[in-house]
Design an enzyme around this catalytic site. Structure first.
Site, PDB file in Angstrom:
ATOM      1  N   ASP A 172      12.764 -31.168  45.317  1.00 21.50           N
ATOM      2  CA  ASP A 172      12.306 -32.476  44.826  1.00 21.50           C
ATOM      3  C   ASP A 172      11.380 -33.183  45.809  1.00 21.50           C
ATOM      4  O   ASP A 172      10.851 -34.250  45.506  1.00 21.50           O
ATOM      5  CB  ASP A 172      13.526 -33.352  44.527  1.00 21.50           C
ATOM      6  CG  ASP A 172      13.180 -34.585  43.702  1.00 21.50           C
ATOM      7  OD1 ASP A 172      12.294 -34.482  42.831  1.00 21.50           O
ATOM      8  OD2 ASP A 172      13.788 -35.648  43.920  1.00 21.50           O
ATOM      9  N   SER A 186      11.053 -39.492  39.462  1.00 22.35           N
ATOM     10  CA  SER A 186      11.344 -38.264  38.724  1.00 22.35           C
ATOM     11  C   SER A 186      12.003 -38.613  37.392  1.00 22.35           C
ATOM     12  O   SER A 186      12.859 -39.499  37.321  1.00 22.35           O
ATOM     13  CB  SER A 186      12.275 -37.364  39.538  1.00 22.35           C
ATOM     14  OG  SER A 186      11.692 -37.009  40.769  1.00 22.35           O
ATOM     15  N   GLN A 228       9.157 -29.944  36.814  1.00 20.20           N
ATOM     16  CA  GLN A 228       9.544 -31.355  36.885  1.00 20.20           C
ATOM     17  C   GLN A 228       8.480 -32.221  36.229  1.00 20.20           C
ATOM     18  O   GLN A 228       7.286 -31.943  36.350  1.00 20.20           O
ATOM     19  CB  GLN A 228       9.718 -31.796  38.344  1.00 20.20           C
ATOM     20  CG  GLN A 228      10.202 -33.236  38.497  1.00 20.20           C
ATOM     21  CD  GLN A 228      10.308 -33.643  39.962  1.00 20.20           C
ATOM     22  OE1 GLN A 228       9.312 -33.858  40.627  1.00 20.20           O
ATOM     23  NE2 GLN A 228      11.530 -33.741  40.455  1.00 20.20           N
TER      24      GLN A 228
END
Length: 288
Positions: free
Chosen positions: A207, A231, A281
């Protein structure tokens, strides 16, 4: 092992407070919200605690619903959706202030043999030993008298070394803009031979840089542009055993952005070129 990695491993050692209910904490830092990779990693630990050790996680699909509050613990509720002969499914909800802030579905699989191929090819890049650490390279960009200096001086659990430009470099030089980011990373300590731990730490590291790949395309950078982001969702597939205390190449690209969102894809390769992890993502990105 530096103190930052010790602290991270301690954060991942969740407290079990009831059957299938776990509690995790956040680092004692002055941050506005909990790092998404931390929540994903802790949720995966909680799920793994309810699964037999001979079943290995092969995928996760997660949604970031609300920002996490670093001042209070996070409670993880694990739902045992299914225990089949070969696959196990778990659904995890992370809760703060009585509200769900994050959800994840994770699937575990017994080790089996089958047809094999790998079409993905690791980028032909320089060795990590020839590259500066992220914080050293970033300090060259912002300067010794920058307010970022204190943040950059903090120890980090992950050693990340960029092959491609940093977002701050591309922000200052439009010629460096692009839609691909290649980063070597590893946890700089010998870790236990626990497959779930290495997967969890890969989820944590995944991430850090994915959204930056979207920003790089547009010459945007956190702290240097009027950009806000978060996110939205995160998916990972784990293809084979790997170790994150060995160098991993994280090859990332952003195929699209629009409507205040950006999409990024990543592939993690072992140093020998084996595809170990695939990542996708989507993030909210707003520019004022």
């Amino acid at each position: 092992m530096n103190e930052a990695l010790k602290e991270l491993l301690d954060l991942l050692d969740l407290e079990q407070i009831e059957l299938d209910i776990f509690r995790g904490r956040s680092p004692e830092e002055r941050i506005q919200r909990v790092f998404g990779g931390q929540v994903a990693a802790q949720a995966l630990v909680a799920a793994g605690r309810t699964v037999p050790p001979e079943r290995y996680v092969h995928s996760l699909h997660a949604y970031f619903i609300r920002p996490g509050d670093p001042a209070i613990p996070i409670v993880y509720n694990v739902e045992r959706v299914r225990d089949g002969r070969s696959f196990t499914t778990r659904r995890i909800s992370a809760i703060q202030h009585g509200k769900v802030i994050f959800t994840m579905s994770a699937s575990f699989h017994v080790m089996e043999t089958g047809v094999e191929h790998q079409a993905a090819v690791m980028p032909d890049v320089v060795a990590p030993e020839s590259l500066p650490m992220f914080q050293d390279r970033m300090l060259e960009v912002v300067g010794e008298d920058s307010p970022w200096r204190e943040w950059l001086a903090r120890p980090r659990p992950v050693d990340a070394r960029y092959v491609t430009p940093l977002t701050w470099e591309a922000h200052r030089d439009p010629e460096l803009r692009g839609s691909e980011t290649n980063v070597w990373f590893r946890y700089d300590a010998e870790l236990p031979d626990d497959p779930l731990l290495h997967v969890v730490l890969a989820a944590y590291a995944s991430d850090f840089t994915l959204v930056d790949t979207v920003l790089l395309t547009h010459g945007l950078a956190w702290g240097a542009s009027n950009v806000a982001g978060a996110s939205l969702d995160h998916a990972m597939w784990f293809h084979r055993p790997f170790r994150v205390d060995d160098w991993m190449m994280y090859a990332q690209e952003s195929p699209w952005s629009g409507a205040a969102r950006g999409l990024a894809r990543g592939e993690m390769f072992t140093r020998s070129g084996e595809l170990a992890v695939s990542v996708v993502q989507e993030a909210m990105i707003r520019v004022s």
